[in-house]
Scaffold this active site. Structure first.
Site, PDB file in Angstrom:
ATOM      1  N   CYS A   8      39.348  -7.867 -14.771  1.00  0.00           N
ATOM      2  CA  CYS A   8      39.698  -9.072 -14.012  1.00  0.00           C
ATOM      3  C   CYS A   8      38.806 -10.267 -14.358  1.00  0.00           C
ATOM      4  CB  CYS A   8      39.635  -8.798 -12.513  1.00  0.00           C
ATOM      5  SG  CYS A   8      40.788  -7.523 -11.982  1.00  0.00           S
ATOM      6  N   ASN A  44      47.383  -9.605  -7.477  1.00  0.00           N
ATOM      7  CA  ASN A  44      46.269  -9.559  -8.438  1.00  0.00           C
ATOM      8  C   ASN A  44      46.837  -9.323  -9.836  1.00  0.00           C
ATOM      9  OD1 ASN A  44      44.031  -8.970  -9.986  1.00  0.00           O
ATOM     10  ND2 ASN A  44      43.082  -7.619  -8.484  1.00  0.00           N
ATOM     11  N   HIS A  87      39.511 -15.777  -9.173  1.00  0.00           N
ATOM     12  CA  HIS A  87      40.374 -14.632  -9.461  1.00  0.00           C
ATOM     13  C   HIS A  87      41.060 -14.251  -8.157  1.00  0.00           C
ATOM     14  CE1 HIS A  87      41.869 -10.780 -10.392  1.00  0.00           C
ATOM     15  NE2 HIS A  87      40.933 -10.105  -9.768  1.00  0.00           N
TER      16      HIS A  87
HETATM   17  N1  ACO Z   1      49.334   0.370   3.617  1.00  0.00           N
HETATM   18  C1  ACO Z   1      48.952   0.942   4.770  1.00  0.00           C
HETATM   19  N2  ACO Z   1      47.775   1.554   4.914  1.00  0.00           N
HETATM   20  C2  ACO Z   1      46.957   1.562   3.851  1.00  0.00           C
HETATM   21  C3  ACO Z   1      47.281   0.980   2.621  1.00  0.00           C
HETATM   22  C4  ACO Z   1      48.552   0.374   2.535  1.00  0.00           C
HETATM   23  N3  ACO Z   1      48.985  -0.228   1.406  1.00  0.00           N
HETATM   24  N4  ACO Z   1      46.255   1.144   1.757  1.00  0.00           N
HETATM   25  C5  ACO Z   1      45.302   1.799   2.410  1.00  0.00           C
HETATM   26  N5  ACO Z   1      45.709   2.078   3.672  1.00  0.00           N
HETATM   27  C6  ACO Z   1      45.016   2.787   4.718  1.00  0.00           C
HETATM   28  C7  ACO Z   1      44.015   3.785   4.199  1.00  0.00           C
HETATM   29  O1  ACO Z   1      44.647   4.986   3.821  1.00  0.00           O
HETATM   30  C8  ACO Z   1      43.100   3.952   5.398  1.00  0.00           C
HETATM   31  O2  ACO Z   1      43.717   4.828   6.278  1.00  0.00           O
HETATM   32  P1  ACO Z   1      42.849   5.925   7.080  1.00  0.00           P
HETATM   33  O3  ACO Z   1      41.899   5.115   7.941  1.00  0.00           O
HETATM   34  O4  ACO Z   1      43.882   6.673   7.842  1.00  0.00           O
HETATM   35  O5  ACO Z   1      42.147   6.741   6.026  1.00  0.00           O
HETATM   36  C9  ACO Z   1      43.096   2.562   6.021  1.00  0.00           C
HETATM   37  O6  ACO Z   1      44.245   1.871   5.486  1.00  0.00           O
HETATM   38  C10 ACO Z   1      41.836   1.775   5.722  1.00  0.00           C
HETATM   39  O7  ACO Z   1      41.566   1.864   4.334  1.00  0.00           O
HETATM   40  P2  ACO Z   1      40.496   0.966   3.642  1.00  0.00           P
HETATM   41  O8  ACO Z   1      40.511   1.252   2.179  1.00  0.00           O
HETATM   42  O9  ACO Z   1      39.187   1.085   4.366  1.00  0.00           O
HETATM   43  O10 ACO Z   1      41.130  -0.478   3.952  1.00  0.00           O
HETATM   44  P3  ACO Z   1      40.574  -1.899   3.623  1.00  0.00           P
HETATM   45  O11 ACO Z   1      40.567  -2.739   4.812  1.00  0.00           O
HETATM   46  O12 ACO Z   1      39.302  -1.816   2.826  1.00  0.00           O
HETATM   47  O13 ACO Z   1      41.708  -2.490   2.697  1.00  0.00           O
HETATM   48  C11 ACO Z   1      42.049  -2.897   0.357  1.00  0.00           C
HETATM   49  C12 ACO Z   1      42.038  -1.863   1.500  1.00  0.00           C
HETATM   50  C13 ACO Z   1      43.156  -3.898   0.663  1.00  0.00           C
HETATM   51  C14 ACO Z   1      42.337  -2.153  -0.929  1.00  0.00           C
HETATM   52  C15 ACO Z   1      40.707  -3.618   0.299  1.00  0.00           C
HETATM   53  O14 ACO Z   1      39.660  -2.703   0.304  1.00  0.00           O
HETATM   54  C16 ACO Z   1      40.572  -4.477  -0.917  1.00  0.00           C
HETATM   55  O15 ACO Z   1      41.348  -5.404  -1.129  1.00  0.00           O
HETATM   56  N6  ACO Z   1      39.544  -4.237  -1.730  1.00  0.00           N
HETATM   57  C17 ACO Z   1      39.309  -5.011  -2.913  1.00  0.00           C
HETATM   58  C18 ACO Z   1      39.938  -4.305  -4.007  1.00  0.00           C
HETATM   59  C19 ACO Z   1      40.466  -5.209  -5.050  1.00  0.00           C
HETATM   60  O16 ACO Z   1      40.924  -6.297  -4.828  1.00  0.00           O
HETATM   61  N7  ACO Z   1      40.476  -4.680  -6.255  1.00  0.00           N
HETATM   62  C20 ACO Z   1      41.093  -5.322  -7.356  1.00  0.00           C
HETATM   63  C21 ACO Z   1      40.268  -5.224  -8.573  1.00  0.00           C
HETATM   64  S1  ACO Z   1      38.673  -5.860  -8.337  1.00  0.00           S
HETATM   65  C22 ACO Z   1      38.889  -7.401  -7.996  1.00  0.00           C
HETATM   66  O17 ACO Z   1      39.872  -7.939  -8.456  1.00  0.00           O
HETATM   67  C23 ACO Z   1      37.892  -8.140  -7.223  1.00  0.00           C
END
Ligand code: ACO
Length: 323
Positions: free
Chosen positions: A113, A280, A250
């Site tokens: 990214c 993304n 980004h």
């Molecule tokens: N729909 C519904 N529920 C979901 C989904 C979904 N699409 N994805 C995850 N969950 C659930 C999980 O299973 C978890 O359930 P549980 O509590 O029963 O186990 C719950 O939601 C919480 O999961 P977390 O991973 O803690 O949720 P979070 O608030 O952190 O959100 C997310 C997840 C959106 C992926 C977030 O962590 C994020 O955006 N992180 C950054 C990642 C990113 O952008 N990466 C891209 C590459 S790096 C970059 O570009 C910067």
């Protein structure tokens, strides 16, 4: 002194729109969850038979038009991508062929990214030395091809697209009023590989693999690292955060954009956000957002821009550019 000036920007999204409701039909998720946690409403997917190089060529043509240049003048092509059409040749060489650009320099940069920020810094080395007179720096991705469509934690986050800029050498005075790249900051920390990676490759599994991520840990690193990159790039360029007209981040997650803005003290009205409509698109997301800001009239000639990103590696970085 010679500076690398951005003389044209272009973005391209493939035709197939995928809404959150479309994804809710294949994984256990909902439009409301995706919007609340990420800000994403839709993403675009390249149809079968359309590769990263095809998206890159479309964006490159738009950037060349905006710069008033033709493919015949291009002597350097750098494509930032993590989803090449083939393991080799480089997407950049394919773009050269498809554009009909003459024999010159063409290669890819792989920093996931952060790839576009890395590629800008690499291109600056050619353009500001006078080695290249008309450079294309392209971020292009087909991230949907790396998705595990059973993993709701990743497959809702990514989309396909491409963005490009034209860089040309321009004489400057060595001051902050010069047009061009004024400074950048790049970082990598390979010890964080396990937080975000693809579980295949030519020298391990012999397959392409699927994207794996510990989303909440990546989230925390993103806010801290991107904030550090912004401060460091601004310091290298000799500008204050308050001097910057537009932040073009980004586009990973609206909450990351907001977290960084709060941490660094950036007015959110000066942040270009396209995450809701593009999702993304990895290395493509910055030039796509930049092209959007130019086409809707927000980003104007003479303004000071800061681009920033973090991605797999982990890699991160930022650059300050006078338009
Ligand atoms: N729909 C519904 N529920 C979901 C989904 C979904 N699409 N994805 C995850 N969950 C659930 C999980 O299973 C978890 O359930 P549980 O509590 O029963 O186990 C719950 O939601 C919480 O999961 P977390 O991973 O803690 O949720 P979070 O608030 O952190 O959100 C997310 C997840 C959106 C992926 C977030 O962590 C994020 O955006 N992180 C950054 C990642 C990113 O952008 N990466 C891209 C590459 S790096 C970059 O570009 C910067």
């Amino acid at each position: 002194m010679l500076r690398s000036a951005v003389t044209g920007v272009g973005g391209y999204l493939p035709t197939e729109e995928v809404t959150n409701d479309d994804l809710a039909k294949i994984v256990d998720t909902s439009d409301a969850w995706i919007i609340e946690r990420t800000g994403i409403r839709r993403r675009y997917r390249a149809p079968e038979g359309v590769g990263t190089s095809d998206l890159a060529v479309e964006a490159a043509r738009k950037a060349l038009d905006a710069a008033g240049r033709t493919a015949a003048e291009v002597d350097l092509i750098i494509v930032a991508t993590t989803t090449p059409d083939l393991t080799f040749p480089a997407v950049a060489a394919m773009v050269q062929r498809k554009l009909g650009a003459p024999v010159g320099i063409a290669f890819d940069v792989q920093a996931v990214c952060s790839g576009f920020v890395y590629a800008l810094a690499v291109a600056d080395g050619f353009v500001a030395r006078g080695t290249a007179k008309c450079a294309l720096v392209i971020g292009a991705e087909t991230m949907t091809r790396l998705m595990d469509w059973t993993d709701r934690g990743t497959c809702v986050l990514f989309g396909d697209g491409a963005g490009a800029v034209v860089l040309e050498p321009m004489e400057g005075q060595g001051t902050l009023d010069d047009r061009g790249i004024l400074g950048f900051s790049l970082r990598a920390d390979g010890t964080k590989q396990d937080l975000l990676y693809v579980d295949g490759g030519p020298s391990t599994t012999g397959t392409v693999g699927k994207l794996r991520m510990h989303g909440n840990q990546v989230f925390r690193h993103a806010v801290v690292n991107i904030s550090e990159a912004i401060t460091s790039a601004a310091k290298t360029a000799g500008v204050e955060i308050a001097d910057i007209d537009w932040f073009v981040p980004h586009q990973a997650n609206q909450r990351i954009l907001e977290g960084v803005a709060r941490r660094v003290g950036i007015d959110e009205n000066r942040v270009i956000s396209t995450v809701s409509d593009h999702a993304n698109t990895s290395a493509a997301s910055i030039p796509l957002a930049w092209a959007q800001g130019v086409s809707d009239g927000r980003i104007k000639p003479g303004q000071l821009l800061l681009v920033e990103a973090m991605g797999g590696g982990l890699t991160w970085g930022a650059a300050v550019i006078r338009l």
